[in-house]
Design a protein around this motif. Structure first.
Motif, PDB file in Angstrom:
ATOM      1  N   UNK A 100       0.011   3.183  -4.983  1.00  0.00           N
ATOM      2  CA  UNK A 100       0.476   4.452  -4.412  1.00  0.00           C
ATOM      3  C   UNK A 100       1.868   4.303  -3.790  1.00  0.00           C
ATOM      4  N   UNK A 101       2.161   3.125  -3.289  1.00  0.00           N
ATOM      5  CA  UNK A 101       3.509   2.884  -2.782  1.00  0.00           C
ATOM      6  C   UNK A 101       4.542   3.026  -3.884  1.00  0.00           C
ATOM      7  N   UNK A 102       4.202   2.574  -5.092  1.00  0.00           N
ATOM      8  CA  UNK A 102       5.112   2.754  -6.219  1.00  0.00           C
ATOM      9  C   UNK A 102       5.268   4.233  -6.565  1.00  0.00           C
ATOM     10  N   UNK A 103       4.164   4.985  -6.531  1.00  0.00           N
ATOM     11  CA  UNK A 103       4.263   6.416  -6.818  1.00  0.00           C
ATOM     12  C   UNK A 103       5.180   7.116  -5.818  1.00  0.00           C
TER      13      UNK A 103
ATOM     14  N   UNK B 151      10.579  -3.499  -1.203  1.00  0.00           N
ATOM     15  CA  UNK B 151      11.282  -3.725   0.054  1.00  0.00           C
ATOM     16  C   UNK B 151      10.393  -3.472   1.262  1.00  0.00           C
ATOM     17  N   UNK B 152       9.276  -2.799   1.065  1.00  0.00           N
ATOM     18  CA  UNK B 152       8.375  -2.463   2.171  1.00  0.00           C
ATOM     19  C   UNK B 152       7.203  -3.427   2.306  1.00  0.00           C
TER      20      UNK B 152
ATOM     21  N   UNK C  58       1.031   0.503   5.727  1.00  0.00           N
ATOM     22  CA  UNK C  58       1.546   1.252   4.584  1.00  0.00           C
ATOM     23  C   UNK C  58       0.555   2.322   4.131  1.00  0.00           C
ATOM     24  N   UNK C  59      -0.713   1.992   4.172  1.00  0.00           N
ATOM     25  CA  UNK C  59      -1.738   2.966   3.778  1.00  0.00           C
ATOM     26  C   UNK C  59      -1.709   4.182   4.696  1.00  0.00           C
ATOM     27  N   UNK C  60      -1.563   3.936   5.998  1.00  0.00           N
ATOM     28  CA  UNK C  60      -1.496   5.051   6.950  1.00  0.00           C
ATOM     29  C   UNK C  60      -0.264   5.906   6.693  1.00  0.00           C
ATOM     30  N   UNK C  61       0.866   5.267   6.403  1.00  0.00           N
ATOM     31  CA  UNK C  61       2.090   6.020   6.127  1.00  0.00           C
ATOM     32  C   UNK C  61       1.942   6.857   4.864  1.00  0.00           C
ATOM     33  N   UNK C  62       1.352   6.269   3.840  1.00  0.00           N
ATOM     34  CA  UNK C  62       1.175   6.998   2.580  1.00  0.00           C
ATOM     35  C   UNK C  62       0.168   8.131   2.720  1.00  0.00           C
ATOM     36  N   UNK C  63      -0.887   7.893   3.494  1.00  0.00           N
ATOM     37  CA  UNK C  63      -1.871   8.959   3.729  1.00  0.00           C
ATOM     38  C   UNK C  63      -1.218  10.140   4.436  1.00  0.00           C
TER      39      UNK C  63
ATOM     40  N   UNK D  30      -1.092  11.036   0.176  1.00  0.00           N
ATOM     41  CA  UNK D  30      -1.813  10.207  -0.786  1.00  0.00           C
ATOM     42  C   UNK D  30      -3.273  10.059  -0.372  1.00  0.00           C
ATOM     43  N   UNK D  31      -4.150  10.025  -1.353  1.00  0.00           N
ATOM     44  CA  UNK D  31      -5.581   9.883  -1.100  1.00  0.00           C
ATOM     45  C   UNK D  31      -6.078   8.602  -1.754  1.00  0.00           C
ATOM     46  N   UNK D  32      -6.887   7.859  -1.007  1.00  0.00           N
ATOM     47  CA  UNK D  32      -7.335   6.552  -1.466  1.00  0.00           C
ATOM     48  C   UNK D  32      -8.843   6.545  -1.701  1.00  0.00           C
ATOM     49  N   UNK D  33      -9.267   5.789  -2.700  1.00  0.00           N
ATOM     50  CA  UNK D  33     -10.696   5.683  -3.018  1.00  0.00           C
ATOM     51  C   UNK D  33     -11.250   4.290  -2.754  1.00  0.00           C
ATOM     52  N   UNK D  34     -10.364   3.322  -2.362  1.00  0.00           N
ATOM     53  CA  UNK D  34     -10.802   1.962  -2.050  1.00  0.00           C
ATOM     54  C   UNK D  34     -10.162   1.519  -0.742  1.00  0.00           C
ATOM     55  N   UNK D  35     -10.578   0.337  -0.283  1.00  0.00           N
ATOM     56  CA  UNK D  35      -9.965  -0.277   0.895  1.00  0.00           C
ATOM     57  C   UNK D  35      -9.081  -1.463   0.514  1.00  0.00           C
ATOM     58  N   UNK D  36      -8.659  -1.530  -0.747  1.00  0.00           N
ATOM     59  CA  UNK D  36      -7.906  -2.687  -1.234  1.00  0.00           C
ATOM     60  C   UNK D  36      -6.411  -2.518  -1.020  1.00  0.00           C
ATOM     61  N   UNK D  37      -5.718  -3.644  -0.896  1.00  0.00           N
ATOM     62  CA  UNK D  37      -4.263  -3.598  -0.803  1.00  0.00           C
ATOM     63  C   UNK D  37      -3.647  -3.234  -2.159  1.00  0.00           C
ATOM     64  N   UNK D  38      -4.366  -3.509  -3.244  1.00  0.00           N
ATOM     65  CA  UNK D  38      -3.867  -3.178  -4.578  1.00  0.00           C
ATOM     66  C   UNK D  38      -3.598  -1.685  -4.717  1.00  0.00           C
TER      67      UNK D  38
END
Length: 613
Positions: free
Chosen positions: A108-111, A119-120, A86-91, A95-103
């Motif tokens: 960002x998935x909600x955004x 559902x994802x 999911x992180x790869x898809x959002x990136x 989307x830009x991430x500042x942590x390695x957490x699933x949280x």
């Protein structure tokens, strides 16, 4: 894993209610011993206690982002096992991430997808998002109800929390239980959404609950659906194995020490063997833990439920899979300790337990927590694959009630004679159970062309997956999180649940035994002893000293004639149970003693208003 709580009040400025928010948050300290955080702005306040599992320095909560000049804030409990994809898809979507957490991935998935983010997700989760852009709270729970999630509507909003105790810490929540709550305590049906406490509800599994100034709305994003199963036996076995390999691989991911809960049964043994195989490929060794009782193996007496003690099979698996194994051996004194009983009741918030099996589970998890922070469990395989005796018992198959209740009293003892006769009459538990059963089976879809027998078995499977399993999942979560241990349940992966649910019973039990699909899918990694072993439930102590200790505690309670427990419990029935003699007290008497002591401690700890009319 963590504990979450919060308060939405559209008529207040909640930054001024910090003391109450802190009190709600601190009730979750056992669920999150590593960190705490609170966030409040206008009508919204969020609290979080963290158990750090993934990205230890970077996953602090509440977590928020700015979107269009407004804040979107999240408190999250659980694990999302597909967060890397999911992180790869959002990136890729910017989307830009500042942590390695699933949280952060969930936020960002909600955004990106709004409520449809649920559902994802593949995982176990309960989370709440306050979206300032639309002044709305969004609460989402995982499909199977692995992680608990409660809410309480107020005059101008809502309170929520991972556990009732977080909500009850707010003065707006009443500490009262009515007859309907007591009915839920004295049945084994787990009505969806029911939370026992008056005014409190559960976010149901697979559900989104939203709250804004217009009120509260619910939306179901996942339910157990009936679909055709086109695969033959060999293909079904192969697909189950493929799913299990993937599920175990995903659920072994953690930045903290992991282990396996090992009972020597088919379920936990299969997971342990697969985990050992996968970790062995990268040069790691699995840790495993099992519960045992002093003298149980040497003095074991077979009964209708348990034909064999666990320990010899546990050790076979540990040797075959090369685990670093430890038995946690408990004695009768520890199991009957009133302080342990109080900790179990405090963990559950209600006196709805399994006696010594609750105490031993808590003590097992407490001992494991000294070595590991994450444990994988075989819980739920019996519900998914059809492992209980009632799946094969003709009386249970034919009964117009929940199949596990048909012989429950015979196997575990019942509550007859426990409660005061006037309360028993007022509760009318048989009618409550019938109404619950009728409601439950009414929603089971029948496949076109499905035989009467296959449809009957589908209903039985559905009842276990939508009612019974939730009792056990809640028990497992509360006992483990009470000591800050995250327990993962691979057999609750929704892909596996959906696939096996729709396999015909003739495929699920093709060799006439329980859990045929699972047994064959894991055959190559199991020792022969475990492959051949008949289902044995979670162990219960057979030591007479345990029941004798219960009698002593019951006599202490009888010496307090004004104790409020006697507003519920029949005093003379308790006196008789406390005086039964013999080398081993009858199971029914023992269960009555356990339930009474649970009720007494609950009344002492929570001081609820119990409304009997």
């Amino acid at each position: 894993m963590c504990g979450i709580t919060g308060w939405i009040s559209f008529e207040r400025e909640l930054r001024a209610e910090r003391d109450t928010l802190d009190a709600m948050t601190e009730t979750m300290d056992c669920r999150g011993p590593d960190d705490r955080g609170v966030w409040a702005n206008g009508p919204a306040a969020l609290g979080h206690r963290r158990l750090a599992i993934i990205d230890l320095p970077g996953g602090r909560q509440p977590m928020s982002v700015e979107a269009g000049g407004r804040t979107v804030a999240l408190v999250y409990s659980g694990e999302t096992y597909n967060f890397t994809e999911l992180k790869a898809e959002l990136a890729a979507r910017g989307h830009r991430f500042t942590t390695d957490s699933d949280t952060e991935v969930v936020l960002h998935g909600y955004l990106e997808w709004g409520e449809a983010v649920a559902e994802r997700l593949n995982g176990m989760y309960a989370f709440a998002i306050w979206d300032e852009r639309v002044q709305r709270l969004v609460m989402i729970r995982d499909r199977m109800g692995i992680k608990p999630f409660y809410y309480y509507e107020t005059a101008d909003g809502v309170l929520f929390g991972s556990e009732p105790k977080a909500i009850l810490a707010n003065p707006l929540a009443r500490r009262s239980v009515s007859l309907d709550g007591l009915r839920e305590l004295f049945t084994m049906v787990k009505t969806p959404g029911h939370a026992v406490w008056d005014g409190m509800k559960e976010v149901e599994p697979g559900t989104v609950v939203t709250v804004d100034r217009g009120g509260l709305r619910t939306h179901t994003y996942w339910t157990l659906e009936t679909r055709p199963h086109e695969d033959d036996r060999a293909t079904s076995i192969a697909h189950v194995r493929e799913l299990l390999d993937d599920i175990v691989r995903r659920q072994l991911i953690a930045d903290v020490p992991r282990c396996m809960l090992l009972s020597g049964g088919l379920d936990s043994s299969a997971l342990t063997a697969l985990a050992a195989q996968q970790l062995g490929e990268v040069g790691h060794q699995v840790r495993s833990f099992a519960v045992d009782f002093v003298g149980q193996t040497e003095n074991f007496v077979a009964d209708e439920l348990r034909a064999t003690p666990d320990t010899p099979y546990v050790h076979d698996v540990a040797r075959t899979s090369g685990t670093v194994h430890q038995d946690i051996v408990l004695d009768a004194q520890a199991l009957a300790d009133p302080e342990v009983r109080a900790k179990v009741i405090r963990a559950r918030d209600i006196p709805m337990g399994f006696g010594d099996m609750d105490a031993s589970l808590y003590l097992l998890f407490k001992a494991i927590r000294e070595h590991s922070t994450v444990a994988l469990s075989g819980e739920s395989a019996d519900e998914v694959f059809g492992g209980y005796k009632q799946f094969f018992d003709e009386d249970a198959r034919a009964a117009d009630t929940f199949p596990w209740l048909v012989k429950f009293a015979e196997q575990f003892g019942d509550d007859s004679g426990l409660l005061r006769p006037d309360l028993t009459a007022a509760l009318n538990v048989p009618a409550y159970v019938k109404d619950s059963y009728d409601t439950a089976v009414a929603g089971v879809q029948r496949l076109d062309g499905e035989s009467d027998f296959e449809y009957r078995m589908r209903k039985i499977c559905n009842l276990h997956l939508t009612r019974f399993v939730r009792i056990l999942l809640d028990r497992k979560d509360r006992a483990s999180m009470a000591v800050g241990l995250e327990v993962r349940v691979p057999f609750c992966d929704h892909r596996l649940v959906e696939y096996v649910y729709n396999a015909p019973w003739s495929v699920k039990s093709f060799d006439g035994r329980e859990k045929s699909l699972l047994r064959e899918a894991a055959r190559d990694v199991l020792p022969q002893s475990v492959y051949d072993r008949v289902k044995s439930p979670y162990p219960s102590t057979q030591d007479p000293k345990y029941a004798i200790a219960l009698q002593g505690h019951a006599k202490d309670l009888l010496a307090q004639p004004s104790h409020p427990v006697f507003d519920l419990v029949d005093r003379e029935g308790l006196r008789r149970a406390a005086e039964v003699s013999g080398p081993q007290i009858h199971q029914a008497s023992r269960r009555g003693l356990e339930r009474t002591l649970d009720l007494a401690i609950w009344l002492d700890l929570y001081k609820p208003e119990v409304k009997l009319a």
